[in-house]
Enzyme design. Sequence first.
Site, PDB file in Angstrom:
ATOM      1  N   SER A 187      10.122  12.804 -14.213  1.00 21.18           N
ATOM      2  CA  SER A 187       9.963  13.287 -12.536  1.00 21.18           C
ATOM      3  C   SER A 187      11.102  14.213 -12.472  1.00 21.18           C
ATOM      4  CB  SER A 187      10.055  11.919 -11.786  1.00 21.18           C
ATOM      5  OG  SER A 187      10.252  12.375 -10.401  1.00 21.18           O
ATOM      6  N   TYR A 199      12.962   3.466  -8.913  1.00 20.08           N
ATOM      7  CA  TYR A 199      12.198   4.359  -9.115  1.00 20.08           C
ATOM      8  C   TYR A 199      12.939   5.473  -9.998  1.00 20.08           C
ATOM      9  CZ  TYR A 199       8.655   8.113  -9.735  1.00 20.08           C
ATOM     10  OH  TYR A 199       7.717   9.335 -10.184  1.00 20.08           O
TER      11      TYR A 199
HETATM   12  N1  NAP Z   1       2.782  12.521  -7.879  1.00 16.84           N
HETATM   13  C1  NAP Z   1       3.910  12.805  -8.348  1.00 16.84           C
HETATM   14  O1  NAP Z   1       4.247  13.680  -7.336  1.00 16.84           O
HETATM   15  C2  NAP Z   1       4.714  12.651  -9.377  1.00 16.84           C
HETATM   16  C3  NAP Z   1       5.771  12.961  -9.742  1.00 16.84           C
HETATM   17  C4  NAP Z   1       6.447  12.985 -10.674  1.00 16.84           C
HETATM   18  C5  NAP Z   1       6.189  11.921 -11.667  1.00 16.84           C
HETATM   19  N2  NAP Z   1       4.964  11.285 -11.244  1.00 16.84           N
HETATM   20  C6  NAP Z   1       4.754  10.072 -12.364  1.00 16.84           C
HETATM   21  O2  NAP Z   1       3.197  10.351 -12.589  1.00 16.84           O
HETATM   22  C7  NAP Z   1       2.783   9.052 -12.914  1.00 16.84           C
HETATM   23  C8  NAP Z   1       1.487   8.888 -12.593  1.00 16.84           C
HETATM   24  O3  NAP Z   1       1.649   8.808 -11.169  1.00 16.84           O
HETATM   25  P1  NAP Z   1       0.575   9.506 -10.116  1.00 16.84           P
HETATM   26  O4  NAP Z   1       1.222  10.434  -9.382  1.00 16.84           O
HETATM   27  O5  NAP Z   1      -0.748   9.935 -10.959  1.00 16.84           O
HETATM   28  O6  NAP Z   1       0.273   8.285  -8.925  1.00 16.84           O
HETATM   29  P2  NAP Z   1      -0.967   7.257  -8.899  1.00 16.84           P
HETATM   30  O7  NAP Z   1      -2.306   7.941  -8.423  1.00 16.84           O
HETATM   31  O8  NAP Z   1      -0.430   6.219  -8.036  1.00 16.84           O
HETATM   32  O9  NAP Z   1      -1.026   6.815 -10.492  1.00 16.84           O
HETATM   33  C9  NAP Z   1      -0.399   5.688 -10.905  1.00 16.84           C
HETATM   34  C10 NAP Z   1      -0.898   5.070 -12.090  1.00 16.84           C
HETATM   35  O10 NAP Z   1      -0.131   4.018 -12.731  1.00 16.84           O
HETATM   36  C11 NAP Z   1      -0.881   2.809 -12.976  1.00 16.84           C
HETATM   37  N3  NAP Z   1      -0.011   1.588 -12.841  1.00 16.84           N
HETATM   38  C12 NAP Z   1       0.801   1.320 -11.815  1.00 16.84           C
HETATM   39  N4  NAP Z   1       1.418   0.011 -12.382  1.00 16.84           N
HETATM   40  C13 NAP Z   1       0.872  -0.266 -13.666  1.00 16.84           C
HETATM   41  C14 NAP Z   1       0.991  -1.164 -14.426  1.00 16.84           C
HETATM   42  N5  NAP Z   1       1.674  -2.321 -14.255  1.00 16.84           N
HETATM   43  N6  NAP Z   1       0.166  -1.302 -15.613  1.00 16.84           N
HETATM   44  C15 NAP Z   1      -0.389   0.031 -15.749  1.00 16.84           C
HETATM   45  N7  NAP Z   1      -0.832   0.986 -14.943  1.00 16.84           N
HETATM   46  C16 NAP Z   1      -0.047   0.738 -13.862  1.00 16.84           C
HETATM   47  C17 NAP Z   1      -1.647   2.733 -11.671  1.00 16.84           C
HETATM   48  O11 NAP Z   1      -2.558   1.848 -11.685  1.00 16.84           O
HETATM   49  P3  NAP Z   1      -3.146   0.682 -10.584  1.00 16.84           P
HETATM   50  O12 NAP Z   1      -4.508   1.489 -10.051  1.00 16.84           O
HETATM   51  O13 NAP Z   1      -3.699  -0.661 -11.522  1.00 16.84           O
HETATM   52  O14 NAP Z   1      -2.319   0.589  -9.617  1.00 16.84           O
HETATM   53  C18 NAP Z   1      -2.246   4.331 -11.546  1.00 16.84           C
HETATM   54  O15 NAP Z   1      -3.402   4.551 -12.523  1.00 16.84           O
HETATM   55  C19 NAP Z   1       3.787   8.055 -12.778  1.00 16.84           C
HETATM   56  O16 NAP Z   1       4.518   7.630 -13.729  1.00 16.84           O
HETATM   57  C20 NAP Z   1       4.766   8.887 -11.757  1.00 16.84           C
HETATM   58  O17 NAP Z   1       6.040   8.340 -11.595  1.00 16.84           O
HETATM   59  C21 NAP Z   1       4.191  11.643 -10.337  1.00 16.84           C
END
Ligand code: NAP
Length: 300
Positions: free
Chosen positions: A135, A148
């Site tokens: 991130s 985080y």
């Molecule tokens: N969106 C942004 O602005 C952004 C920016 C920087 C980095 N990121 C990174 O991108 C990645 C994905 O996030 P996203 O933005 O796509 O958000 P998201 O739609 O909330 O996706 C998060 C994913 O992680 C899964 N997860 C959470 N806890 C878990 C666990 N214990 N075991 C397995 N899976 C788990 C969730 O599954 P469940 O349905 O089971 O909860 C979901 O599939 C993350 O690492 C996040 O830090 C996102």
Amino acid sequence: MTKLTWLVTGCSSGFGKDFVHSILARGDNVIATGRKAAERLAHLKDTGATILDLDMSTSEEEINTKAQEALKIYDGIDVLVNNAGYIDFGFVEDFSYDRWLAQITTNFLGAVTLTRALIPHMRSRRSGTIVNNGSMLGWQSLPCCPGYCATKYALEAYTENLQIELAPFNIRSIVFEPGHFRTSIISPTNRTESYSSHPDYAPTLEMLRAHFDGNDGNQPGDPKKGVELMIDVVKGEGLAKGKEMPPRLPMGSDALEVVRKKCWETLKTCDEWEKAIKSTDFPADVPAYKYNGDEIASSK
Ligand SMILES: NC(=O)c1ccc[n+]([C@@H]2O[C@H](COP(=O)([O-])OP(=O)(O)OC[C@H]3O[C@@H](n4cnc5c(N)ncnc54)[C@H](OP(=O)(O)O)[C@@H]3O)[C@@H](O)[C@H]2O)c1
């Protein structure tokens, strides 16, 4: 190009889900993993992805077992994408040991454990790619999500270790650094939060809530484009064609700004403080010695 096999964590929504669709659209195999896979990854089943139940906060033993299971599905894994993650919002003062542990376990230790489980396989093949979804908050911490941010900083360091240690075996690693992307990660129904009720924090909390609520659904980054770029970088296609894979890559204009600003500020500190920074070195004419407390005490 050879058909690759990808394993992606956290595929129920956001980047993970988009990864699965884009990987399949490019003709590669994908093992889509997630918690309660039968229920939460059901929508990916018909797309041609293989579904595997994998909770990143589970035990080392369980993650190792799942990794071995995954390796048998397509006879190996070429690309591991450590994507699963969540944000727990709260002030440093609110963050109990258990909250820290939960953030670190899912966002960092889970990725470390799964990576370790797959390294022997990649090393024996002398090929493989490890992708960590970091991130821009691995460059600049944001108030109210200390756990985080710490895990995203940790992923940066871990990726550097992988790069140095695994390069001799032709295993590549990269950490992507997305800015704000329009997924459900900070949506009120999705985010974990618990704040101090102390009135001292009320003004900051009000400001941060307004920031997060205003940002939710208005993030500048398009996750589908983000995923396409990440896949391009791994495969050396599209905008990445002819380029060497970088050690890290910010994604989105906001991330670019944060990273540039941090670099400028750090260089400014180095320049302004150069004399003080260098003042702690031994003088060049002090003889070399092996580490020993007495010798240090007697050195000039
Ligand atoms: N969106 C942004 O602005 C952004 C920016 C920087 C980095 N990121 C990174 O991108 C990645 C994905 O996030 P996203 O933005 O796509 O958000 P998201 O739609 O909330 O996706 C998060 C994913 O992680 C899964 N997860 C959470 N806890 C878990 C666990 N214990 N075991 C397995 N899976 C788990 C969730 O599954 P469940 O349905 O089971 O909860 C979901 O599939 C993350 O690492 C996040 O830090 C996102």
